[in-house]
Design an enzyme around this catalytic site. Sequence first.
Site, short mmCIF file in Angstrom:
data_model
loop_
_atom_site.label_atom_id
_atom_site.label_comp_id
_atom_site.label_asym_id
_atom_site.label_seq_id
_atom_site.Cartn_x
_atom_site.Cartn_y
_atom_site.Cartn_z
N SER A 297 18.88 -46.08 11.06
CA SER A 297 18.32 -46.68 12.28
C SER A 297 17.79 -48.06 11.97
CB SER A 297 17.16 -45.84 12.81
OG SER A 297 17.44 -44.48 12.75
N THR A 298 17.07 -48.15 10.84
CA THR A 298 16.43 -49.40 10.43
C THR A 298 17.46 -50.50 10.17
OG1 THR A 298 14.68 -48.06 9.47
CG2 THR A 298 14.80 -50.35 8.75
N TYR B 296 20.59 -36.05 8.68
CA TYR B 296 19.56 -36.95 9.23
C TYR B 296 19.07 -36.34 10.53
CZ TYR B 296 17.54 -41.44 10.84
OH TYR B 296 16.71 -42.43 11.30
N LYS C 182 16.88 -35.40 5.85
CA LYS C 182 15.88 -36.44 6.11
C LYS C 182 15.17 -36.00 7.37
CE LYS C 182 16.29 -41.13 7.67
NZ LYS C 182 15.00 -41.31 8.31
N ILE D 127 11.87 -41.57 3.06
CA ILE D 127 12.77 -42.67 3.43
C ILE D 127 12.14 -43.37 4.61
CG2 ILE D 127 15.08 -43.26 4.27
CD1 ILE D 127 16.02 -40.51 3.05
N SER E 179 11.23 -47.18 7.01
CA SER E 179 11.44 -48.59 7.36
C SER E 179 10.33 -49.48 6.82
CB SER E 179 11.49 -48.74 8.88
OG SER E 179 10.24 -48.38 9.46
C1 LIG Z 1 13.36 -44.51 13.71
C2 LIG Z 1 12.82 -45.01 12.42
O1 LIG Z 1 12.80 -46.18 12.18
N1 LIG Z 1 12.36 -44.08 11.59
C3 LIG Z 1 11.95 -44.36 10.27
C4 LIG Z 1 12.49 -43.32 9.36
O2 LIG Z 1 12.99 -42.31 9.73
C5 LIG Z 1 10.47 -44.51 9.99
O3 LIG Z 1 10.36 -45.19 8.77
C6 LIG Z 1 9.70 -45.24 11.08
O4 LIG Z 1 10.28 -46.48 11.34
C7 LIG Z 1 8.25 -45.49 10.68
O5 LIG Z 1 7.67 -44.31 10.28
C8 LIG Z 1 7.45 -46.15 11.81
O6 LIG Z 1 7.30 -45.25 12.88
C1 LIG Z 2 14.73 -43.95 7.86
C2 LIG Z 2 15.19 -44.82 8.89
O1 LIG Z 2 14.47 -45.49 9.49
C3 LIG Z 2 16.57 -45.06 9.05
O2 LIG Z 2 17.30 -44.23 9.53
O3 LIG Z 2 16.96 -46.16 8.75
#
Ligand SMILES: CC(=O)N[C@H](C=O)[C@@H](O)[C@H](O)[C@H](O)CO
Ligand SMILES: CC(=O)C(=O)O
Length: 291
Positions: free
Chosen positions: A47-48, A136, A164, A205, A207
């Site tokens: 997602s990031t 995921y 994850k 894991i 962002s």
């Molecule tokens: C959707 C998304 O970005 N999820 C991330 C990992 O799964 C997280 O690292 C979040 O960004 C973070 O926890 C902030 O809410």
């Molecule tokens: C962990 C997360 O934010 C991702 O899917 O990139």
Amino acid sequence: MRDLKGLYSALLCSFHEDGTINEKGLRQIIRHNIDHNKMDGLYVGGSTGENFMLSTEEKKRIFEIAKDEAKDDVTLIAQVGSINLKESIELAKFATDLGYDALSAVTPFYYKFSFDEVRHYYESIISDVDNRMIIYFIPFLTGVNISIPQFEKLFANKKIVGVKFTQGDFYLLERMRKAFPDKLIFAGFDEMLLPATVLGIDGAIGSTYNVNAARARQIYELTRANKISEALEVQHITNDLITDILDNGLYGTIKLLLAEQGIEAGCCREPMKPYTPEMRARAKEIYKKYF
Ligand SMILES: CC(=O)N[C@H](C=O)[C@@H](O)[C@H](O)[C@H](O)CO
Ligand SMILES: CC(=O)C(=O)O
């Protein structure tokens, strides 16, 4: 085979203003995560990484650049999931050929797929590749839930080695830990790293680790050493920071914070909005406050 445990940055992608990949910036973000952040690994194409807005060719290019820059310095996981199953299968082969240590795939989203369809999706992605798969699981974005008995069916496939877990439900996390002691569980909410670590996760894991790696490492190590109150101090500061980041726009603000450190982290991809002057100014304040 490389041990997959540890802390991973969910890798951001740098984009030029016209939405094309900024390769130089992407390489800088990768190096920063390895050399400065001392991450154990990178989760590429999540997602990031704004992955779900990219073409197949762009996804492949990012996998190539990440492997070329990181070499074997850290563990690399390639997120190949998409609701185009043929694309996911192609990306799984591509990343495996590049030497990625593991694959991950988001649950298929948008349509209300049945569990049998979800299972077929995972089985199809891994059937012809010699690699490991991490599910995921991120129900707040996908709307897809998987129960413990359903996870058990997925995990019956030896190639599916973990999940994850981007979910705030600690009862479910505890049940998962108890039910699957030999599978890998990675925490996906950086805000809840401490309690997830108490429950025995194998890694995380996130962002925000792109910028907040030192604090994340402290939380993880202090908690594992049972120094909970010290870890909580760091989680509190971290969550003040994450609250401010979320308030100003998640991925854009992390990129602006990296830019403060001289990294060409670039823009976000449309339809994510371009930076406004207010957003830039707020990111500078956040940087001064926490770094
Ligand atoms: C959707 C998304 O970005 N999820 C991330 C990992 O799964 C997280 O690292 C979040 O960004 C973070 O926890 C902030 O809410
Ligand atoms: C962990 C997360 O934010 C991702 O899917 O990139």
